[in-house]
Scaffold this motif. Sequence first.
Motif, PDB file in Angstrom:
ATOM      1  N   ASP A 236     -95.411 -45.093 -13.608  1.00 27.13           N
ATOM      2  CA  ASP A 236     -94.473 -46.124 -13.717  1.00 27.13           C
ATOM      3  C   ASP A 236     -95.053 -47.624 -13.808  1.00 27.13           C
ATOM      4  O   ASP A 236     -94.495 -48.515 -14.182  1.00 27.13           O
ATOM      5  CB  ASP A 236     -93.334 -45.945 -12.658  1.00 27.13           C
ATOM      6  CG  ASP A 236     -92.863 -44.485 -12.703  1.00 27.13           C
ATOM      7  OD1 ASP A 236     -92.293 -44.166 -13.691  1.00 27.13           O
ATOM      8  OD2 ASP A 236     -92.645 -43.707 -11.874  1.00 27.13           O
ATOM      9  N   TYR A 237     -95.943 -47.727 -12.994  1.00 23.86           N
ATOM     10  CA  TYR A 237     -96.631 -48.865 -12.533  1.00 23.86           C
ATOM     11  C   TYR A 237     -97.437 -49.412 -14.055  1.00 23.86           C
ATOM     12  O   TYR A 237     -97.638 -50.553 -14.528  1.00 23.86           O
ATOM     13  CB  TYR A 237     -97.870 -49.132 -11.693  1.00 23.86           C
ATOM     14  CG  TYR A 237     -96.980 -49.104 -10.274  1.00 23.86           C
ATOM     15  CD1 TYR A 237     -96.595 -50.426  -9.852  1.00 23.86           C
ATOM     16  CD2 TYR A 237     -96.955 -48.030  -9.217  1.00 23.86           C
ATOM     17  CE1 TYR A 237     -95.787 -50.566  -8.638  1.00 23.86           C
ATOM     18  CE2 TYR A 237     -96.301 -48.254  -7.985  1.00 23.86           C
ATOM     19  CZ  TYR A 237     -95.961 -49.524  -7.845  1.00 23.86           C
ATOM     20  OH  TYR A 237     -95.219 -49.671  -6.472  1.00 23.86           O
TER      21      TYR A 237
ATOM     22  N   VAL B  13     -97.287 -52.279 -19.151  1.00 23.81           N
ATOM     23  CA  VAL B  13     -96.957 -52.214 -20.573  1.00 23.81           C
ATOM     24  C   VAL B  13     -95.881 -53.225 -20.976  1.00 23.81           C
ATOM     25  O   VAL B  13     -95.995 -54.148 -22.032  1.00 23.81           O
ATOM     26  CB  VAL B  13     -96.803 -51.104 -21.294  1.00 23.81           C
ATOM     27  CG1 VAL B  13     -96.560 -50.938 -22.713  1.00 23.81           C
ATOM     28  CG2 VAL B  13     -97.958 -50.083 -21.003  1.00 23.81           C
ATOM     29  N   MET B  14     -94.840 -53.203 -20.109  1.00 27.60           N
ATOM     30  CA  MET B  14     -93.719 -54.017 -20.601  1.00 27.60           C
ATOM     31  C   MET B  14     -93.982 -55.421 -20.428  1.00 27.60           C
ATOM     32  O   MET B  14     -93.610 -56.311 -21.065  1.00 27.60           O
ATOM     33  CB  MET B  14     -92.455 -53.824 -19.539  1.00 27.60           C
ATOM     34  CG  MET B  14     -91.817 -52.383 -19.886  1.00 27.60           C
ATOM     35  SD  MET B  14     -90.372 -52.061 -18.559  1.00 27.60           S
ATOM     36  CE  MET B  14     -89.468 -53.511 -18.913  1.00 27.60           C
ATOM     37  N   GLY B  15     -94.868 -55.745 -19.489  1.00 28.68           N
ATOM     38  CA  GLY B  15     -95.530 -57.091 -19.284  1.00 28.68           C
ATOM     39  C   GLY B  15     -96.240 -57.744 -20.314  1.00 28.68           C
ATOM     40  O   GLY B  15     -95.996 -58.528 -20.886  1.00 28.68           O
TER      41      GLY B  15
ATOM     42  N   MET C 149    -106.632 -59.002 -22.029  1.00 30.75           N
ATOM     43  CA  MET C 149    -106.957 -57.858 -21.337  1.00 30.75           C
ATOM     44  C   MET C 149    -108.284 -57.369 -21.560  1.00 30.75           C
ATOM     45  O   MET C 149    -108.792 -56.711 -20.635  1.00 30.75           O
ATOM     46  CB  MET C 149    -106.105 -56.673 -22.135  1.00 30.75           C
ATOM     47  CG  MET C 149    -104.551 -56.887 -21.949  1.00 30.75           C
ATOM     48  SD  MET C 149    -103.690 -55.359 -22.709  1.00 30.75           S
ATOM     49  CE  MET C 149    -104.038 -54.120 -21.935  1.00 30.75           C
ATOM     50  N   LEU C 150    -108.975 -57.753 -22.582  1.00 31.62           N
ATOM     51  CA  LEU C 150    -110.485 -57.420 -22.802  1.00 31.62           C
ATOM     52  C   LEU C 150    -111.234 -58.421 -21.595  1.00 31.62           C
ATOM     53  O   LEU C 150    -112.085 -57.933 -20.958  1.00 31.62           O
ATOM     54  CB  LEU C 150    -110.954 -57.935 -24.045  1.00 31.62           C
ATOM     55  CG  LEU C 150    -112.527 -57.696 -24.495  1.00 31.62           C
ATOM     56  CD1 LEU C 150    -112.793 -56.182 -24.451  1.00 31.62           C
ATOM     57  CD2 LEU C 150    -112.966 -58.457 -25.729  1.00 31.62           C
ATOM     58  N   LEU C 151    -110.715 -59.428 -21.496  1.00 31.45           N
ATOM     59  CA  LEU C 151    -111.320 -60.433 -20.365  1.00 31.45           C
ATOM     60  C   LEU C 151    -111.155 -59.777 -19.075  1.00 31.45           C
ATOM     61  O   LEU C 151    -112.076 -59.699 -17.992  1.00 31.45           O
ATOM     62  CB  LEU C 151    -110.816 -61.830 -20.443  1.00 31.45           C
ATOM     63  CG  LEU C 151    -111.284 -62.511 -21.699  1.00 31.45           C
ATOM     64  CD1 LEU C 151    -110.830 -63.823 -21.598  1.00 31.45           C
ATOM     65  CD2 LEU C 151    -112.695 -62.907 -21.827  1.00 31.45           C
ATOM     66  N   GLY C 152    -110.061 -59.126 -18.836  1.00 34.92           N
ATOM     67  CA  GLY C 152    -109.884 -58.667 -17.404  1.00 34.92           C
ATOM     68  C   GLY C 152    -110.497 -57.294 -17.342  1.00 34.92           C
ATOM     69  O   GLY C 152    -110.702 -56.931 -15.788  1.00 34.92           O
TER      70      GLY C 152
ATOM     71  N   LEU D 177    -104.098 -54.052 -13.614  1.00 33.86           N
ATOM     72  CA  LEU D 177    -102.607 -53.027 -13.145  1.00 33.86           C
ATOM     73  C   LEU D 177    -102.608 -51.956 -14.039  1.00 33.86           C
ATOM     74  O   LEU D 177    -102.305 -50.881 -13.762  1.00 33.86           O
ATOM     75  CB  LEU D 177    -101.366 -54.012 -13.003  1.00 33.86           C
ATOM     76  CG  LEU D 177    -100.070 -53.226 -12.842  1.00 33.86           C
ATOM     77  CD1 LEU D 177    -100.001 -52.887 -11.106  1.00 33.86           C
ATOM     78  CD2 LEU D 177     -98.878 -54.397 -12.972  1.00 33.86           C
ATOM     79  N   MET D 178    -102.655 -52.261 -15.376  1.00 35.22           N
ATOM     80  CA  MET D 178    -102.580 -51.138 -16.333  1.00 35.22           C
ATOM     81  C   MET D 178    -103.780 -50.161 -16.236  1.00 35.22           C
ATOM     82  O   MET D 178    -103.737 -48.869 -16.299  1.00 35.22           O
ATOM     83  CB  MET D 178    -102.451 -51.851 -17.776  1.00 35.22           C
ATOM     84  CG  MET D 178    -102.294 -50.847 -18.702  1.00 35.22           C
ATOM     85  SD  MET D 178    -102.283 -51.440 -20.249  1.00 35.22           S
ATOM     86  CE  MET D 178    -100.917 -52.485 -20.515  1.00 35.22           C
ATOM     87  N   ASP D 179    -104.775 -50.549 -16.127  1.00 28.93           N
ATOM     88  CA  ASP D 179    -105.941 -49.985 -16.098  1.00 28.93           C
ATOM     89  C   ASP D 179    -106.108 -49.058 -14.917  1.00 28.93           C
ATOM     90  O   ASP D 179    -106.293 -47.869 -15.410  1.00 28.93           O
ATOM     91  CB  ASP D 179    -107.347 -50.932 -16.135  1.00 28.93           C
ATOM     92  CG  ASP D 179    -108.750 -50.286 -16.220  1.00 28.93           C
ATOM     93  OD1 ASP D 179    -108.630 -48.984 -16.546  1.00 28.93           O
ATOM     94  OD2 ASP D 179    -109.762 -50.561 -15.920  1.00 28.93           O
ATOM     95  N   ASP D 180    -105.768 -49.551 -13.705  1.00 27.58           N
ATOM     96  CA  ASP D 180    -105.927 -48.726 -12.545  1.00 27.58           C
ATOM     97  C   ASP D 180    -105.050 -47.561 -12.638  1.00 27.58           C
ATOM     98  O   ASP D 180    -105.384 -46.361 -12.129  1.00 27.58           O
ATOM     99  CB  ASP D 180    -105.670 -49.518 -11.420  1.00 27.58           C
ATOM    100  CG  ASP D 180    -106.918 -50.591 -11.006  1.00 27.58           C
ATOM    101  OD1 ASP D 180    -107.974 -50.486 -11.902  1.00 27.58           O
ATOM    102  OD2 ASP D 180    -106.878 -51.256 -10.241  1.00 27.58           O
ATOM    103  N   ASN D 181    -103.460 -48.074 -12.735  1.00 25.04           N
ATOM    104  CA  ASN D 181    -102.468 -46.982 -12.530  1.00 25.04           C
ATOM    105  C   ASN D 181    -102.491 -46.083 -13.981  1.00 25.04           C
ATOM    106  O   ASN D 181    -102.122 -44.674 -13.743  1.00 25.04           O
ATOM    107  CB  ASN D 181    -101.471 -47.937 -12.602  1.00 25.04           C
ATOM    108  CG  ASN D 181    -101.056 -48.518 -11.600  1.00 25.04           C
ATOM    109  OD1 ASN D 181    -100.779 -47.790 -10.491  1.00 25.04           O
ATOM    110  ND2 ASN D 181    -101.229 -49.665 -11.416  1.00 25.04           N
TER     111      ASN D 181
END
Length: 503
Positions: free
Chosen positions: A143-144, A149-151, A174-177, A442-446
Motif C-alpha cells: 500500500d505504501y 505511485v499516486m504521488g 526518481m533516477l537521482l533518488g 518510499l517506492m523502492d523500499d516498499n
Amino acid sequence: MDALSYLFASWLQPELLALTAVGTAAGIYIGAIPGLSVTMAVSILISFTFGWEVNHALALMNGIFMGGVYGGSRTAILLNIPGAPAAIATALDGYPMAKKGEAGNAIGLSTVMSFFGGFVGIIVLAAGAPVVSEFAILFQPRDYMLLAVMGILLVGSLSGESLAKGIFAGAFGMLLGTVGLDPMTAEQRFTFGSVELMNGISPVALMIGLFGVSEALLQLHNLHLAAVKQKVDKIIPSFSDLKKYLPLSLQTSAIGVIIGALPGTGGDIAALMAYDHAKRVTKNPEVPFGQGAKEGLVAPESANNAAVGGAYIPMLTLGIPGDAVTAVIIGALFIHGLNPGPLLLIEKPDMFWFTVGNLTLANIFLLVFGLTGIKVFTKIIECPKGVLFPLILLLSVVGAYSINNSLSDVWWMLGFGVLGYFMKLYGYQVGPVVLGIILSRLMDDNWRRAIISEQESLPAFFYGMITSPLSAVLFLAIVLILLSQTPVWRAIKMHASPRLGRG
C-alpha cells in the motif's frame, strides 16, 4: 484538583507558555531558512533538554515542530525557495502572487490556512487517535508503494502545459533518488566509484538549487525591471475569502491528517497531494493554477500543518513515528523515561492530553507570530535586484552547506541551479524532479518489501492487490488518475458536456 483542572494548569503555566511561544517563533524562522530543518533543530534540543522536566522539553519541541512546518512558506512565497520540502507546492502559486505585488495577501492567507489545518489535525488527534492509528496500521508495504505511485502521478499537476515534460522530469528525479548505497544490500548504485556519492544526493541541496539558484539566474534577464511594490495594507484575509475556501481547506486538511498518520510519509507528500486535489476540484479558479491561484496556497498550507497532528497519532498510540521529527521526539520521550505506544494512553493519559493542549497553544502562537512582521519580510523582495540576487545565492550556499557541513552539497546545489535554469528556460518544471527524488526511496523500499513478503511471486503480489480492500481502492485511484491525465479522457469529458447541457 481533578485531572482536567490539572491539565489546564499545566498548559497555562507561565514558563510552559513562554517555552511554547519561543519554540513556535524559532520554528517559523528555522523553517524559513533553506537547509535548516525542524528535524535538525529538535535533534539538537535533545542534548540541551534531557535534564529538564518532560513537559518543558515537549513544550519547546512541539512549538518548533508546529512553527517549522509553516515557516517554509515564507521564503517559498517571497523568493521561490521553499524553506522545507513541505512548502514546494506553496511556491507554485505563492511566488507568482509575490511577483504581482500580493506577497502580504499570500502570506496572510497561508498563515490563516496553516492555523486552520493545524487545528483540524489537533481535533482529529484528540477525538480519533485510536481509530486513525488502527487504520494507519492496516497499510502494508504494498500500500505504501501504491501511495508513492499516486504521488509520482502528481506530475500532471506540477508539469505546466506539457505532461510529457513533467513525466520526464519526474523520472529524472526518481533516477537521482536511487544514487547511493542500496538500503537493503549496501551495493553501490550509480556511484561510479565515488565515495561522496555513496550517501546519495541530498534532496534539500537539490531543492535549493532547482528553486533558488535557478530563479536567481533566470531573473538576470530582468535586471532592468524595477522591483514590484508589495501591497501590505491588507494582510488578514477577508471573511468572504475564508468562507469561499473553507470547504477546500477542510478537504485538504483531511488529506493532511491521513497522510501524516501514515508512518514514513509527512507534510511534503500531503501538501503535494492536496495541491493536486485542489486542481481537480476547482472548476473555475479566478487565476489559473501556477499563476497565483489562491486555491494553490490554501490546499498545501492546510494539508502540511494538518499532517503535524496526524504524525502524532501513530507516535502516541502505537509508538511508531509518523515522520522524521516524531521519530526524534520518540527518542526524547524514552530519555525522559516514557514509552510511547498503546500503554501510554493507559498509564500516562495526562501526557497525551498535555500534548494535545500544548499543540493547540503552539498553533495559536503560529497565528499570532505568522501575522506579525509581514511588512518587514515583504521588504526583502522590494530590494534592488542587484542586491537581492547575491543575497539569494549566499542564502542558498549557507543552506546547502548547513545540511551536512559538506562542500559537496554546495557543488550539487550550484550544479542543479544551473540545470534548473536551463530546464525553466526550455519549459521544464522543476517541481516533478524534487517530487521524484523524495518519493523514489518510499517506492523502492516498499516495492522490495512487498515482493519479498510474497516470496518474490508477481502473481501473488497482484492477487493481494486485488483481494485487499485497501490495496484495491488505491490501485483503482491510480488507474483513474492515470486516465484523467490522458487526451482520451479529456475528449470523453468534452463529448459528454454538451449532452449533459441538453439534458
